[in-house]
Motif scaffolding. Structure first.
Motif, PDB file in Angstrom:
ATOM      1  N   ASP A 120       0.836  -1.205   0.000  1.00 53.53           N
ATOM      2  CA  ASP A 120       0.000   0.000   0.000  1.00 53.53           C
ATOM      3  C   ASP A 120       0.865   1.247   0.000  1.00 53.53           C
ATOM      4  O   ASP A 120       1.602   1.509   0.949  1.00 53.53           O
ATOM      5  CB  ASP A 120      -0.893   0.021   1.247  1.00 53.53           C
ATOM      6  CG  ASP A 120      -2.006  -0.995   1.162  1.00 53.53           C
ATOM      7  OD1 ASP A 120      -2.488  -1.244   0.034  1.00 53.53           O
ATOM      8  OD2 ASP A 120      -2.381  -1.542   2.215  1.00 53.53           O
ATOM      9  N   ILE A 121       0.749   2.036  -1.067  1.00 52.88           N
ATOM     10  CA  ILE A 121       1.568   3.254  -1.153  1.00 52.88           C
ATOM     11  C   ILE A 121       0.838   4.387  -0.445  1.00 52.88           C
ATOM     12  O   ILE A 121      -0.366   4.585  -0.630  1.00 52.88           O
ATOM     13  CB  ILE A 121       1.859   3.586  -2.636  1.00 52.88           C
ATOM     14  CG1 ILE A 121       2.792   2.500  -3.181  1.00 52.88           C
ATOM     15  CG2 ILE A 121       2.494   4.962  -2.765  1.00 52.88           C
ATOM     16  CD1 ILE A 121       2.873   2.446  -4.668  1.00 52.88           C
ATOM     17  N   VAL A 122       1.566   5.094   0.408  1.00 55.71           N
ATOM     18  CA  VAL A 122       0.904   6.096   1.249  1.00 55.71           C
ATOM     19  C   VAL A 122       1.381   7.521   0.971  1.00 55.71           C
ATOM     20  O   VAL A 122       0.708   8.477   1.320  1.00 55.71           O
ATOM     21  CB  VAL A 122       1.082   5.779   2.756  1.00 55.71           C
ATOM     22  CG1 VAL A 122       0.430   4.445   3.088  1.00 55.71           C
ATOM     23  CG2 VAL A 122       2.541   5.788   3.170  1.00 55.71           C
ATOM     24  N   GLU A 140       6.763   6.171  -0.406  1.00 57.36           N
ATOM     25  CA  GLU A 140       6.624   5.554   0.920  1.00 57.36           C
ATOM     26  C   GLU A 140       5.407   4.641   0.927  1.00 57.36           C
ATOM     27  O   GLU A 140       4.322   5.041   0.535  1.00 57.36           O
ATOM     28  CB  GLU A 140       6.447   6.669   1.963  1.00 57.36           C
ATOM     29  CG  GLU A 140       6.306   6.166   3.374  1.00 57.36           C
ATOM     30  CD  GLU A 140       6.140   7.314   4.385  1.00 57.36           C
ATOM     31  OE1 GLU A 140       6.594   8.446   4.108  1.00 57.36           O
ATOM     32  OE2 GLU A 140       5.519   7.076   5.430  1.00 57.36           O
ATOM     33  N   SER A 141       5.623   3.416   1.370  1.00 57.07           N
ATOM     34  CA  SER A 141       4.502   2.502   1.544  1.00 57.07           C
ATOM     35  C   SER A 141       4.421   2.139   3.018  1.00 57.07           C
ATOM     36  O   SER A 141       5.259   2.584   3.808  1.00 57.07           O
ATOM     37  CB  SER A 141       4.720   1.241   0.712  1.00 57.07           C
ATOM     38  OG  SER A 141       5.727   0.446   1.312  1.00 57.07           O
ATOM     39  N   VAL A 142       3.414   1.348   3.406  1.00 56.56           N
ATOM     40  CA  VAL A 142       3.357   0.959   4.818  1.00 56.56           C
ATOM     41  C   VAL A 142       4.547   0.080   5.182  1.00 56.56           C
ATOM     42  O   VAL A 142       4.884  -0.063   6.346  1.00 56.56           O
ATOM     43  CB  VAL A 142       2.032   0.242   5.205  1.00 56.56           C
ATOM     44  CG1 VAL A 142       0.892   1.229   5.263  1.00 56.56           C
ATOM     45  CG2 VAL A 142       1.721  -0.894   4.278  1.00 56.56           C
ATOM     46  N   LYS A 143       5.204  -0.490   4.180  1.00 57.95           N
ATOM     47  CA  LYS A 143       6.327  -1.391   4.466  1.00 57.95           C
ATOM     48  C   LYS A 143       7.695  -0.723   4.422  1.00 57.95           C
ATOM     49  O   LYS A 143       8.611  -1.121   5.132  1.00 57.95           O
ATOM     50  CB  LYS A 143       6.341  -2.554   3.452  1.00 57.95           C
ATOM     51  CG  LYS A 143       5.308  -3.619   3.755  1.00 57.95           C
ATOM     52  CD  LYS A 143       5.622  -4.923   3.047  1.00 57.95           C
ATOM     53  CE  LYS A 143       5.189  -4.884   1.609  1.00 57.95           C
ATOM     54  NZ  LYS A 143       5.374  -6.130   0.876  1.00 57.95           N
ATOM     55  N   ALA A 144       7.864   0.264   3.518  1.00 54.25           N
ATOM     56  CA  ALA A 144       9.213   0.777   3.295  1.00 54.25           C
ATOM     57  C   ALA A 144       9.182   2.165   2.667  1.00 54.25           C
ATOM     58  O   ALA A 144       8.168   2.589   2.109  1.00 54.25           O
ATOM     59  CB  ALA A 144       9.981  -0.178   2.373  1.00 54.25           C
ATOM     60  N   VAL A 145      10.316   2.851   2.759  1.00 57.62           N
ATOM     61  CA  VAL A 145      10.512   4.081   2.000  1.00 57.62           C
ATOM     62  C   VAL A 145      11.557   3.769   0.938  1.00 57.62           C
ATOM     63  O   VAL A 145      12.608   3.226   1.244  1.00 57.62           O
ATOM     64  CB  VAL A 145      11.025   5.230   2.886  1.00 57.62           C
ATOM     65  CG1 VAL A 145      11.189   6.502   2.073  1.00 57.62           C
ATOM     66  CG2 VAL A 145      10.066   5.470   4.038  1.00 57.62           C
ATOM     67  N   GLU A 201      13.717   5.058  -2.748  1.00 53.23           N
ATOM     68  CA  GLU A 201      14.110   6.178  -3.583  1.00 53.23           C
ATOM     69  C   GLU A 201      13.590   5.954  -4.997  1.00 53.23           C
ATOM     70  O   GLU A 201      13.493   4.817  -5.460  1.00 53.23           O
ATOM     71  CB  GLU A 201      15.631   6.316  -3.634  1.00 53.23           C
ATOM     72  CG  GLU A 201      16.247   6.874  -2.365  1.00 53.23           C
ATOM     73  CD  GLU A 201      16.324   5.862  -1.238  1.00 53.23           C
ATOM     74  OE1 GLU A 201      16.323   4.649  -1.527  1.00 53.23           O
ATOM     75  OE2 GLU A 201      16.374   6.290  -0.065  1.00 53.23           O
TER      76      GLU A 201
END
Lengths: 501, 443, 130
Positions: C38-40, C61-66, C68
């Motif tokens: 999920d991209i936030v 940024e997603s709920v899992k990771a940022v 580049e």
């Protein structure tokens, strides 16, 4: 519907009542605490331009506040109420005597800047705890200034940096970190200005010696390694690893997050480590408090002792009232916080070590390791065990067999455990294990509790095959079902506002 | 106590049970087998530790150690300088002692942590209301580490590589800034009222009221920051915000501060809680734990830790900071304190501090040999010049069961920083004045 | 699927699609968006800024990771996709069309030769490198 249950409508009313925020409970004129009248003559006020106009804080009565927070508290799982096998977090029992001792007025009411002759008791406790921790871990000296494990890690990396700089080795800019090390390590190394290189593990869960050898060259500043690792395994090559790093002029940093497995059994200093940090809120029972406060101790070998963060406590018998004093080591990396560290947490650790004494310390690691292996033995036929070795204080399973079977993930298993009244294990860590479930029972759990946990996990493994939906929708009886984390991050709502309610 | 046959009371399994458990573990026939991965020549070292103690022995021993300290309460105390003795309503300790709050972990599993999460959302809300800022996190380690994180955040936002700190900011906070900013090679300029900013300045950091207790001319620095495209970082004493203008009113970009005075015992310096608030537009750069409101699968409101991806455990070497543990329980204490004091209570506490400090200042000014150093307006702390070194003054005061102020003679000759809170009764203050007079007389 | 055949791909999972002779759309591939979850939040530079091939131009940024974002080409940003910034979920739903990120005026068209075509990208994904 069962007639002895309340209606759904009333259930919702009850929930709404409990969860109403303080500002929405506020009514003009309610009082939560009475304050005294001034007993001195009225003084001239500040000029208007310095004064605030509104102070929008809630107005709620004392008993309403108590009921609100007491009801909220019951939405939490906690060590006192639940088994908490959260890997690498060492959720052990927090002894009650420690809390009572920490709240003795002579310890909780003293001010950090009192003259030294008026705080000799506090300094004595810090001094003795420095010594206990150095003795347990096999190091020369200790600083208790860091306010958390992450600060102690940063301190360790800053010590490494200053040490190399002072020895004219500015070119030593590279920190190696094993991929089974604790997750905070890379961030701490980067904050200290180092470049980070990850070293893989071999198929037995040990550090890959070939990869390590290849990464070592003249710019090596040090190695960060967690022992036992986050796989719950003790690296059988540790002596050799220490030697390789030291021969190249590197500093050997041990992350003591998993120190519980080694207490009284082996001293990390004896293995060749130069630096070790310990999270007093893991191994030494400072309560976790819903996310802190913690405290970080950092222990070093003699050659690094003058780099420790300040202050540390020195003892010198000088026949005055000032035997104990606060000092800053000669090349100290400096202060980590406003005062002297989290004294309240230090007192609890001190009380804990004195309770167990030399007779009880090694019982901790002994029982922790038996408990973890007992769980491992009973669950390995139901869950994938990626590395088949005896473990130390924690065991890492993988839910990848269920993911392949029908898409059930570690998360679903963890959430289903909540329905059984057990806190989920650590999930998706270490990153090197697919669908990791990292289980750390600690020494303070009884065989009866472990047996219940094992039977619950076995039952869940059956449910995962036969009734996967029950896992996907878990947990079922909590105040909230699964929450929309994507929504929270997309449209952040971080505070009460009039409009939104 | 019988230490020969010692069994820890925190490990419930008996030897018999453990032997049974060992039988179930494949490939292991004895306890020592479990530890066979450890180098055998180093195993089971001698431990030079004291003997185990029973609860009674332990309590007696530590209680007598604690009595080596002179304790405010038994002594009247006029020490402040970043740690303040305030009255703590009984509900603060009662609620924070509830084991559901005290013995729970960081709320990574929101379904079974709504208590902690909702309480922290309340904390964030009240910190915003107190500072008049748009957003806040759920607390940092302490006021000094909040300031260091603010400096790092300002550097991230502005992509400039030096910061300016007013020299009236607490020296120990400046030392913490040095610790955190040295490795990333961020320069620290110590400035005063007349210094202009260097071009590459990410932020100006000031303390209101400042370390010596005085109110800074905020507008001047607020304008200076704007002119240089630098951020304004203000460190506050939260009690003072019951009276004085909040930083949101004068355009602060980031607000930090020591939250200890909000219902937390002085505890020899910690654990405390750092306040951290900022403008909404910096939300993705804000460090620390952040709680957000959301909904569950049934549409019910609930709370989660949010924007965690920026934290260390997921982002590893690209994290915004390496913070892991926070100070959840202390933030809870501050929340209960603010709820209890509320709108009128906090105003009155601020007022009491102000009145007592000004009452004392007038009296001290009238003692021959002493005077209040005039650095402008003050809230509850100020510097007095003593006739003899403050260290000597304090030695004499302690004989009268008075803990005096902080020796700041390294900055102001014979200067002592002295502090007043609602805990100092008129009688205590009058007693202090009499003692100071006598010290003068015996010189 | 037709458009995907016309696209160029980088090994950082960005795609490039010609809009006019020297203007391109840039986005991230379905593989990347699926992996992020999920991209936030999406952070993009403003129009008018330059980007350089294989250098970072933004964050996702997603709920899992940022993660580049690396530009697959060099040039000047002529437009950014405001609607994907406002509603990042668009990216998950439509990574190749409505979920484009920026439009860039190419500085050097020959840089496209440093990128992969669909077939190469698919075999790159199969080889497991990412």
């Amino acid at each position: 519907m069962n007639s002895n249950q309340i209606t759904n409508e009333h259930h919702i009313k009850k929930q709404n009542l409990i969860r109403k925020l303080l500002m929405d409970r506020s009514q003009p004129g309610k009082v939560g605490a009475h304050t005294p009248e001034s007993d001195v003559p009225k003084q001239q006020t500040l000029p208007n331009k310095y004064l605030r106009e509104e102070l929008p804080l809630p107005e709620v009565s004392e008993n309403e506040i108590v009921r609100y927070f007491s009801q909220l508290s019951q939405f939490n799982f906690s060590i006192d109420h639940n088994f908490y096998p959260l890997g690498s977090c060492t959720m052990k029992y927090n002894p009650k005597i420690n809390d009572e001792i920490a709240s003795l007025p002579g310890l909780s009411e003293i001010h950090p800047l009192q003259p030294e002759e008026s705080i000799q008791g506090a300094l004595k406790i810090i001094f003795e705890l420095q010594g206990f921790l150095a003795e347990i871990t096999g190091f020369h000296s200790t600083s208790l200034a860091p306010m958390a494990g992450a600060e102690a890690e940063l301190a360790g990396m800053l010590i490494t940096r200053s040490f190399h700089k002072n020895n004219g080795n500015d070119h030593k800019t590279k920190i190696l970190i094993t991929d089974s090390a604790h997750g905070t390590n890379p961030a701490s190394a980067v904050m200290a200005g180092f470049d980070v290189i990850s070293i893989p593990s071999d198929q037995n869960g040990n550090t890959d010696l070939e990869a390590l050898k290849a990464a070592i060259n003249d710019d090596l500043a040090g190695l960060m390694i967690t022992q036992p690792s986050t796989l719950g395994l003790f690296d059988t090559n540790i002596i050799e690893i220490c030697k390789m790093v030291k021969d190249a002029g590197g500093v050997l940093y041990g992350d003591g997050a998993n120190l519980n497995a080694l207490l009284g059994r082996i001293k990390p200093g004896d293995l060749g480590f130069d630096i070790l940090h310990s999270n007093l809120h893991k191994t030494f029972t400072q309560p976790h408090g819903g996310g802190g406060p913690g405290a970080g101790a950092i222990m070093v070998s003699e050659k690094l002792s003058q780099y420790l963060p300040s202050p540390i406590v020195k003892y010198e018998k000088n026949n005055s009232q000032n035997d104990y004093s606060l000092i800053s080591p000669e090349h100290s990396i400096g202060k980590m916080g406003g005062f002297h560290g989290n004294f309240g947490a230090l007192v609890r650790a001190y009380s804990y070590i004195k309770t167990l004494g030399k007779q009880g310390i090694n019982q901790i690691s002994q029982d922790a390791v038996i408990n973890a292996n007992y769980i491992k033995s009973h669950l390995e036929e139901y869950y994938d065990l990626p590395i088949k070795r005896k473990c130390m204080h924690e065991v890492v399973f993988s839910a990848s067999n269920f993911k392949k079977l029908n898409g059930i993930r570690a998360l679903d298993i963890a959430k289903r455990l909540i329905d059984y009244g057990i806190h989920p294990p650590t999930m998706y860590f270490p990153l090197i294990i697919d669908e990791a479930l990292m289980i750390e029972p600690t020494e303070t759990e009884s065989k009866e509790t472990l047996d219940y946990f094992i039977s619950s996990m076995i039952k869940i493994s059956e449910e995962a095959k036969n009734d996967p939906e029950i896992l996907r929708n878990a947990p079922h009886n909590t105040p909230n079902s699964r929450l929309d984390e994507a929504l929270a991050a997309r449209k952040p709502n971080l505070r009460w506002e009039k409009e939104s309610n | 106590m019988d230490t020969k046959n010692f069994i820890s009371r925190y490990t419930p399994n008996t030897s018999l049970q453990k032997n049974e458990m060992l039988k179930d573990i494949a490939g292991v026939s004895s306890l020592e087998d479990l530890f066979s991965d450890l180098p055998s020549h180093l195993i089971n070292p001698k431990l030079n530790l004291p003997n185990a103690l029973s609860e009674l022995e332990l309590r007696n021993e530590i209680e007598s150690t604690s009595k080596l300290n002179d304790t405010p309460g038994e002594f009247s105390s006029f020490l402040g300088a970043g740690s303040y003795r305030q009255f703590i309503p009984s509900i603060v300790r009662q609620i924070t002692s509830r084991s559901e709050f005290m013995t729970s972990y960081t709320p990574y599993q929101p379904e079974i942590s709504q208590g902690t999460l909702q309480a922290h959302y309340e904390f964030q809300s009240m910190i915003c209301q107190l500072t008049n800022m748009e957003i806040a996190n759920s607390g940092m380690y302490d006021g000094a580490s909040s300031m260091a994180e603010a400096a790092l955040m300002a550097v991230r936002i502005t992509k400039k590589n030096r910061i300016s700190v007013l020299k009236t900011v607490s020296q120990s906070y400046i030392e913490v800034l040095q610790t955190f900013l040295e490795a990333p090679e961020i320069k620290i300029d110590i400035i005063d009222n007349s210094t202009s900013l260097k071009p590459d300045t990410a932020c100006i950091i000031l303390q209101q009221p400042n370390f010596l207790g005085n109110l800074e001319d905020i507008e001047k620095f607020s304008n200076l920051a704007k002119e240089n495209d630098s951020l304004l970082v203000v460190s506050v004493d939260p009690i003072s915000l019951g009276m004085i203008k909040p930083p949101g009113d004068y355009g602060a970009d980031i607000v930090v501060g020591e939250g200890q005075s909000l219902g937390i015992a002085t505890t020899f310096g910690g654990p405390y809680v750092g306040i951290f608030a900022c403008k909404q537009k910096f939300i993705r750069q804000m460090p620390g734990r952040i709680v957000g409101q959301t909904i569950d699968t049934e549409g019910k409101t609930g709370y989660v830790l949010t924007m965690q991806t920026r934290e260390q455990h997921i982002r590893r070497e690209k994290a915004t900071s390496n913070i892991c543990t926070s100070v959840g329980l202390i933030a809870l204490g501050a929340t209960v304190y603010l709820a209890a004091l509320g709108k009128s209570g906090l105003k009155q506490i601020a007022n009491l501090c102000y009145e007592k400090a000004h009452y004392a200042a007038n009296l001290i000014n009238s003692i021959p040999g002493y005077n209040v150093v005039d650095n402008g307006l003050f809230f509850r702390e100020f510097v007095i010049k003593c006739p003899i070194p403050p260290k000597e003054v304090n030695k004499l005061l302690i004989k009268n069961k008075i803990i005096g102020g902080l020796d700041v003679s390294s900055e102001i000759e014979n200067g002592m920083l002295i502090c007043f809170t609602e805990m100092n009764s008129k009688k205590e203050i009058d007693n202090l004045i009499d003692s100071l007079k006598n010290i003068q007389a015996t010189k | 699927m037709s458009k995907e055949k016309e696209m160029y791909y980088s090994d950082e999972h960005e795609w490039v699609l010609m809009k006019t002779d020297n203007t391109v759309f840039i986005g991230i591939t379905k593989f990347a968006s699926d992996n992020l979850g999920d991209i936030v939040f999406i952070e993009l530079p403003e129009a008018g800024n330059d980007v350089t091939q294989f250098e970072q131009f933004g964050e996702i940024e997603s709920v899992k990771a940022v993660s580049e974002l690396y530009s697959p080409v060099s040039g000047n940003i002529s437009q950014i996709n405001e609607s994907v910034v406002q509603n990042p979920e668009i990216l998950s739903d439509s990574p190749y069309e409505e979920g484009w990120l920026i439009q860039v005026e190419l500085k050097d068209k020959s840089e496209l030769e440093n990128l992969m075509n669909l077939k190469d990208y698919e075999s790159f994904l199969e080889s497991g490198k990412d």
